[in-house]
Each structure stands twice: as structure tokens, then as C-alpha cells.
Scaffold this motif. Structure first.
Motif, PDB file in Angstrom:
ATOM      1  N   LEU A 203       0.826  -1.210   0.000  1.00  0.00           N
ATOM      2  CA  LEU A 203       0.000   0.000   0.000  1.00  0.00           C
ATOM      3  C   LEU A 203       0.860   1.259   0.000  1.00  0.00           C
ATOM      4  O   LEU A 203       0.567   2.226  -0.719  1.00  0.00           O
ATOM      5  N   LEU A 204       1.930   1.253   0.799  1.00  0.00           N
ATOM      6  CA  LEU A 204       2.843   2.405   0.801  1.00  0.00           C
ATOM      7  C   LEU A 204       3.510   2.563  -0.562  1.00  0.00           C
ATOM      8  O   LEU A 204       3.635   3.678  -1.090  1.00  0.00           O
ATOM      9  N   GLY A 205       3.942   1.455  -1.156  1.00  0.00           N
ATOM     10  CA  GLY A 205       4.578   1.513  -2.471  1.00  0.00           C
ATOM     11  C   GLY A 205       3.643   1.999  -3.556  1.00  0.00           C
ATOM     12  O   GLY A 205       4.035   2.761  -4.439  1.00  0.00           O
ATOM     13  N   GLN A 206       2.369   1.581  -3.485  1.00  0.00           N
ATOM     14  CA  GLN A 206       1.390   2.037  -4.474  1.00  0.00           C
ATOM     15  C   GLN A 206       1.144   3.537  -4.370  1.00  0.00           C
ATOM     16  O   GLN A 206       0.806   4.187  -5.356  1.00  0.00           O
ATOM     17  N   ALA A 207       1.320   4.085  -3.176  1.00  0.00           N
ATOM     18  CA  ALA A 207       1.104   5.524  -2.992  1.00  0.00           C
ATOM     19  C   ALA A 207       2.257   6.360  -3.543  1.00  0.00           C
ATOM     20  O   ALA A 207       2.090   7.550  -3.809  1.00  0.00           O
TER      21      ALA A 207
END
Length: 315
Positions: A203-207
Motif C-alpha cells: 500500500l505504501l509503495g502504491q502511494a
């Protein structure tokens, strides 16, 4: 215009445009840009890079096409440094000439245009792209910073071995190379990340991609682009046209042909990646020029990526 190219690049343009609007309307103040940069550079980027590298099996990678890509990149990086001198500004501009947006634009573009065989080639490059280019650039920039501080009297002159050792330490204990190296080492253990760790990292990487591009737009709103459009266009032409030309020539010389060469050339023709902008922010050099260059390079890529794909299709 190639519909595949447009479908990959237009979302990037729209995200930069959304950030530009948010800045112009005052939703995000200029004083908040540094905090936003820290969020991206210190939290989102490490999560993305560690997770991406945590599944890479070095033994399964095919290095010859990738070697042609990095040979062209290092040649262009070295030429830029030779022409502009050994300083942090030259190093950031050299990175802007060689670092492609290979994930956010490259993955959907190559996947749609060349299918699974093309993706295998691209993912081999992506697995090493940040590790090699960003780590190398960090070492060069840290050495340049040390050299600048020594010459200005801010730092005592040290033996070259000590300076290099300090630069290497700063380059490794750094929010970009460190998670790449850690992820790669983790991958070689054969273990898998547990779901409760992998999900937050995902989720952090997708952001990372959308927030980084929005921040480019916000910074652009506070940057007098008219002042920078000529040098930004020059930087963009070097990145979007000269870079793939060098990769194509070196790849051909090394005997790389067919789809592997095509994917490497198309990857080199992609616009500047957002990490270049983050480096300019972190080292406080050429922020305005790099901001304008990322935007111009992305817009110019609508034509230049199509040209590269067409040219490689004629071989």
C-alpha cells in the motif's frame, strides 16, 4: 500518436496537472513541499524499493540487454559530468539524463505493446535499475558534496580514501540504496514476506507514484517555468532522444537484437523518473529546472516514445 503510449503517459500528465492545480489554488502551500518530499523519500520510496527487490532471484536474470542499457546510461552520465564539472548540480542533471520512469510508465507500456516476453526483459532491467543508477548517483553526489564543502572550508580536507569511504557510507545509509540492498539480500534467503508485512509495504509503495507526481505538479505551481523552459527542453531532448540512441548503438555493437534490444531502447526513451526530482530536493540543487524538466520530458515523451517504438519496429 500510438494509443498504447498515450494510455500510459496521459495519467502521468493528469497527476502532475492535479498537483499543479492544488498548488495554484493554495490547497498545498509551498512551505509544505519539503514535508511532502520527506514523506515520499523517507517512507514511500523505501517501502516500494524494498518490496520490489524482495522477490528478485539474481540467478534468473538475463544481463546482456541490461548491460547495453547501463553502458549507454553510464556513458551519458560521464559525458554530462565531464561537460558540467564535478559538483552536485552536474550529478543531479546527469541523473536526469539517464533515469527513466520505468515503473509507472514502462510497465503498462511494455506490457501492452510487447506482452509477457517483453515484460520479462523489462523486469530484469527494473530489478537493477534503481539499485545501479541511484546508488551510483548517490555515491557521485556525496563525493561532490564533500568536495564542495572541503573547497569552501565547511569541511576539513581529508585523504581521498577517507572521503570515498565516507561517501560510500552516506550512499548506503540512504533512503534509496539501503532498502534496495536490503530487499535484494532478503530475496536471496528464499523466504517470503508475511502477509501482515507485505500488505502495508504494498500500500505504501502504491502511494509512491501518484503522490510523487502530484508533488511535481505542486512544485511546478510555485516554479516560474517560463524561466526554465529552454534548459528543460534541452534536458528532455537529451533524456528522451540521445539516451535511447546511445543504448541502441551500444546494444547493436554488443550483438543484442530483436525484442530485448527493442525493450531496452524503449525503456531509455521513457521520460525522467520522479526520483530525479526527489534527489534535486534532497540535495537542494536545480529544483526549478528539474521540476520543469520532468514535466516537459513527460509531455515530450508522447511523441518521442512513439518515435522510438516505430524506429525499432523497422529493424
Amino acid at each position: 500518436m500510438n494509443g498504447v503510449v498515450a494510455g500510459s503517459l496521459l495519467p502521468v500528465v493528469l497527476l502532475i496537472g492535479a498537483g499543479f492545480m492544488a498548488g495554484r489554488l493554495g490547497w498545498i502551500k509551498s512551505a509544505s513541499v519539503k514535508d511532502l518530499a520527506n514523506l515520499i523519500f523517507l517512507l514511500l520510496a523505501p517501502a516500494l524499493l524494498f518490496r520490489a527487490m524482495s522477490t528478485v532471484d539474481v540467478g534468473q536474470l538475463h544481463f546482456k540487454p541490461v548491460a547495453a542499457y547501463f553502458a549507454g546510461s553510464f556513458l551519458l552520465f560521464g559525458l554530462t559530468m565531464a561537460l558540467r564539472g564535478f559538483n552536485r548540480t552536474a550529478a543531479v542533471l546527469a541523473l536526469s539524463n539517464t533515469y527513466s520512469n520505468s515503473v509507472m510508465i514502462g510497465i503498462p507500456l511494455v506490457g501492452l505493446a510487447y506482452g509477457p516476453p517483453g515484460m520479462v526483459v523489462l523486469l530484469t532491467l527494473i530489478s537493477l535499475h534503481s539499485l545501479i543508477l541511484l546508488t551510483s548517483a548517490t555515491v557521485v553526489i556525496e563525493l561532490a558534496v564533500a568536495n564542495e564543502e572541503t573547497r569552501s572550508g565547511k569541511r576539513e580536507k581529508r585523504p581521498m580514501t577517507s572521503t570515498v569511504a565516507q561517501a560510500l557510507r552516506n550512499a548506503i545509509i540512504h533512503p534509496v540504496p539501503l532498502p534496495i540492498i536490503a530487499g535484494l539480500l532478503f530475496a536471496q534467503t528464499g523466504l517470503a514476506l508475511p502477509g501482515w508485512v507485505d500488505k502495508p509495504l504494498m500500500l505504501l509503495g502504491q502511494a509512491f507514484g501518484p503522490i510523487a507526481l502530484v508533488m511535481v505538479g505542486v512544485t511546478l505551481a510555485y516554479t516560474p517555468v517560463g524561466t526554465y523552459w529552454r534548459p528543460a527542453l534541452a534536458q528532455s531532448v537529451i533524456k528522451n532522444l540521445l539516451h535511447p540512441m546511445l543504448v541502441a548503438a551500444i546494444g547493436w555493437f554488443l550483438g543484442v537484437r530483436g525484442l530485448p534490444l527493442t525493450v531496452m531502447v524503449v525503456a531509455a526513451s521513457l521520460p525522467m523518473g520522479a526520483n530525479v526530482f526527489l534527489f534535486s530536493q534532497r540535495y537542494q540543487t536545480s529544483e526549478g529546472l528539474i521540476t520543469a524538466s520532468v514535466a516537459v520530458s513527460t509531455a515530450l515523451a508522447l511523441a518521442t516514445v512513439s518515435l522510438s517504438m516505430w524506429a525499432m519496429g523497422q529493424l
